[in-house]
Write a protein that holds these residues in place. Structure first.
Motif, short mmCIF file in Angstrom:
data_model
loop_
_atom_site.label_atom_id
_atom_site.label_comp_id
_atom_site.label_asym_id
_atom_site.label_seq_id
_atom_site.Cartn_x
_atom_site.Cartn_y
_atom_site.Cartn_z
N ASN A 42 0.82 -1.19 0.00
CA ASN A 42 0.00 0.00 0.00
C ASN A 42 0.86 1.25 0.00
N THR A 43 0.32 2.31 -0.58
CA THR A 43 1.01 3.58 -0.54
C THR A 43 1.07 4.08 0.90
N VAL A 44 2.20 4.58 1.30
CA VAL A 44 2.38 5.05 2.66
C VAL A 44 1.60 6.34 2.85
N ALA A 45 0.77 6.42 3.89
CA ALA A 45 -0.04 7.61 4.13
C ALA A 45 0.82 8.78 4.54
N GLU A 46 1.75 8.55 5.44
CA GLU A 46 2.65 9.60 5.89
C GLU A 46 4.05 9.02 5.96
N ALA A 47 4.93 9.53 5.11
CA ALA A 47 6.26 8.94 4.97
C ALA A 47 7.08 9.14 6.24
N SER A 48 7.79 8.10 6.63
CA SER A 48 8.72 8.21 7.75
C SER A 48 9.91 9.06 7.32
N ARG A 49 10.49 9.77 8.30
CA ARG A 49 11.62 10.64 8.01
C ARG A 49 12.84 10.16 8.78
N LEU A 50 13.94 10.03 8.05
CA LEU A 50 15.19 9.55 8.64
C LEU A 50 16.27 10.61 8.41
N GLN A 51 16.95 10.99 9.48
CA GLN A 51 17.98 12.00 9.37
C GLN A 51 19.09 11.74 10.38
N LEU A 81 26.55 12.87 12.83
CA LEU A 81 26.77 11.43 12.99
C LEU A 81 28.21 11.05 12.69
N THR A 82 28.83 10.37 13.64
CA THR A 82 30.16 9.80 13.44
C THR A 82 30.07 8.30 13.65
N LEU A 83 30.61 7.54 12.70
CA LEU A 83 30.62 6.08 12.77
C LEU A 83 32.05 5.59 12.62
N ALA A 84 32.36 4.50 13.30
CA ALA A 84 33.73 4.00 13.27
C ALA A 84 33.74 2.48 13.21
N HIS A 85 34.80 1.95 12.64
CA HIS A 85 35.10 0.52 12.72
C HIS A 85 36.29 0.38 13.66
N GLY A 86 36.05 -0.17 14.84
CA GLY A 86 37.10 -0.19 15.85
C GLY A 86 37.38 1.23 16.30
N GLY A 134 24.87 2.59 9.66
CA GLY A 134 24.46 3.48 10.74
C GLY A 134 23.00 3.88 10.63
N LEU A 135 22.55 4.15 9.42
CA LEU A 135 21.15 4.54 9.20
C LEU A 135 20.19 3.40 9.54
N ALA A 136 20.65 2.16 9.37
CA ALA A 136 19.81 1.00 9.66
C ALA A 136 20.01 0.43 11.06
N ARG A 137 20.83 1.09 11.88
CA ARG A 137 21.12 0.70 13.25
C ARG A 137 21.93 -0.58 13.36
N LEU A 138 22.68 -0.91 12.33
CA LEU A 138 23.61 -2.02 12.43
C LEU A 138 24.92 -1.57 13.08
N LEU A 139 25.21 -0.29 13.02
CA LEU A 139 26.38 0.29 13.66
C LEU A 139 25.92 1.35 14.66
N ALA A 140 26.42 1.28 15.87
CA ALA A 140 26.08 2.30 16.86
C ALA A 140 26.92 3.55 16.61
N SER A 197 23.81 11.33 16.29
CA SER A 197 22.65 10.45 16.38
C SER A 197 21.97 10.28 15.04
N VAL A 198 21.16 9.21 14.96
CA VAL A 198 20.25 8.97 13.84
C VAL A 198 18.85 9.13 14.39
N LEU A 199 18.01 9.88 13.71
CA LEU A 199 16.66 10.16 14.16
C LEU A 199 15.65 9.61 13.17
N LEU A 200 14.67 8.88 13.69
CA LEU A 200 13.54 8.39 12.89
C LEU A 200 12.29 9.11 13.37
N ASP A 201 11.75 9.94 12.53
CA ASP A 201 10.59 10.77 12.90
C ASP A 201 10.86 11.54 14.19
N GLY A 202 12.08 12.04 14.31
CA GLY A 202 12.45 12.86 15.45
C GLY A 202 12.87 12.10 16.69
N ARG A 203 12.79 10.77 16.67
CA ARG A 203 13.16 9.95 17.81
C ARG A 203 14.53 9.32 17.57
#
Length: 271
Positions: free
Chosen positions: A2-11, A15-20, A54-60, A65-71
């Protein structure tokens, strides 16, 4: 789907991400345009796949921070995240004997729970994903009997069946011939047209310009250009990213930029 009624927002915010101990993505502020296709481009090792993780929460996050709909994404229950954000990484493995249909069914797991078992809607989502990836005739074949390109389409179908508002694909066309590349990319466009926010990591700049509404160009863990392909794809950007001189033409059919490399930039060509 189905078409999404209200799109989720990711921002992201700083954001800093590191390997080790090594920072890979540095203090990025990014907002994904909802219901659009975003292509992340840049040279190998610039942080494209790390950013997706990082956007998918596989990396802390190491910072910011990463925010999904402000959270804060880190504070949201895992199942809720999985119902909103789907990620298909570059390499994925499945047990021997698993059929294409079985794999695609796994995409529906975030929608299951103690009070919600397999439903007709789940079955319809699986069939729609098989059709979208042109896999109906291969649905009962074990994955190990398929070609590399067919297996890649099966993994993409699983991600589509997850039916998330936001779908991330890391180099989804890398194992495909040109015909199936076009099928996948047209499928991506149709998902955006039906309300999905799609993020792709792509290597080919011309393909990114044709199929994306928005481009993020990365270098050394930072965003060096962002915006509509026609606005950001310039010879200067190509030189900055790859050390290559180029001419930018216009696709006579689609009106999108076509990147034509003409040689190594002077600094890159020097011995």
């Amino acid at each position: 789907m189905n078409t999404v009624a209200e799109a989720s927002r990711l921002q992201t915010r700083s954001l800093t991400l590191a390997h080790g101990r090594t920072p890979v993505v540095r203090e990025l502020d990014v907002e994904l345009p909802p219901r659009r296709v975003t292509a992340i481009v840049g040279p190998n090792g610039c942080g494209k796949s790390t950013l997706l993780g990082g956007l998918a929460r596989l990396l802390a996050p190491r910072g910011g921070s990463v925010l999904l709909d402000g959270r804060a994404l880190a504070s949201i229950p895992t199942r809720e995240v999985a119902r909103t954000i789907g990620l298909l990484p570059q390499s994925a493995a499945a047990p021997d004997g698993l059929t294409v249909r079985d794999l695609v069914r796994h995409g529906r797991r975030p929608h299951q729970g103690l009070l919600r078992q397999w439903s007709r809607a789940d079955a319809e989502a699986v069939e729609a994903a098989l059709d979208a990836a042109d896999l109906r005739e291969l649905a009962d074949r074990p994955l190990e009997t398929l070609s590399g390109g067919q297996r890649q389409r099966a993994w993409i179908a699983m991600a589509v069946a997850q039916d998330t508002d936001i779908l991330m694909l890391d180099e989804p066309t890398s194992a495909l011939d040109i015909g199936h590349q076009l099928e996948v990319l047209e499928m991506v466009r149709s998902l955006a047209a039906r309300g999905r926010t799609v993020v792709l990591v792509l290597h080919d700049l011309t393909t990114a310009c044709r199929y994306a509404d928005h481009v993020l160009a990365m270098l050394d863990g930072r965003i060096v250009a962002r915006g509509a392909p026609a606005d950001v794809m310039t010879p200067d950007l190509v030189r900055t990213l790859y050390g290559v001189e180029s001419t930018i033409l216009t696709d006579p059919v689609h009106g999108t930029p076509v990147v034509c490399p003409t040689g190594l930039a002077a600094a890159s060509a020097a011995p």
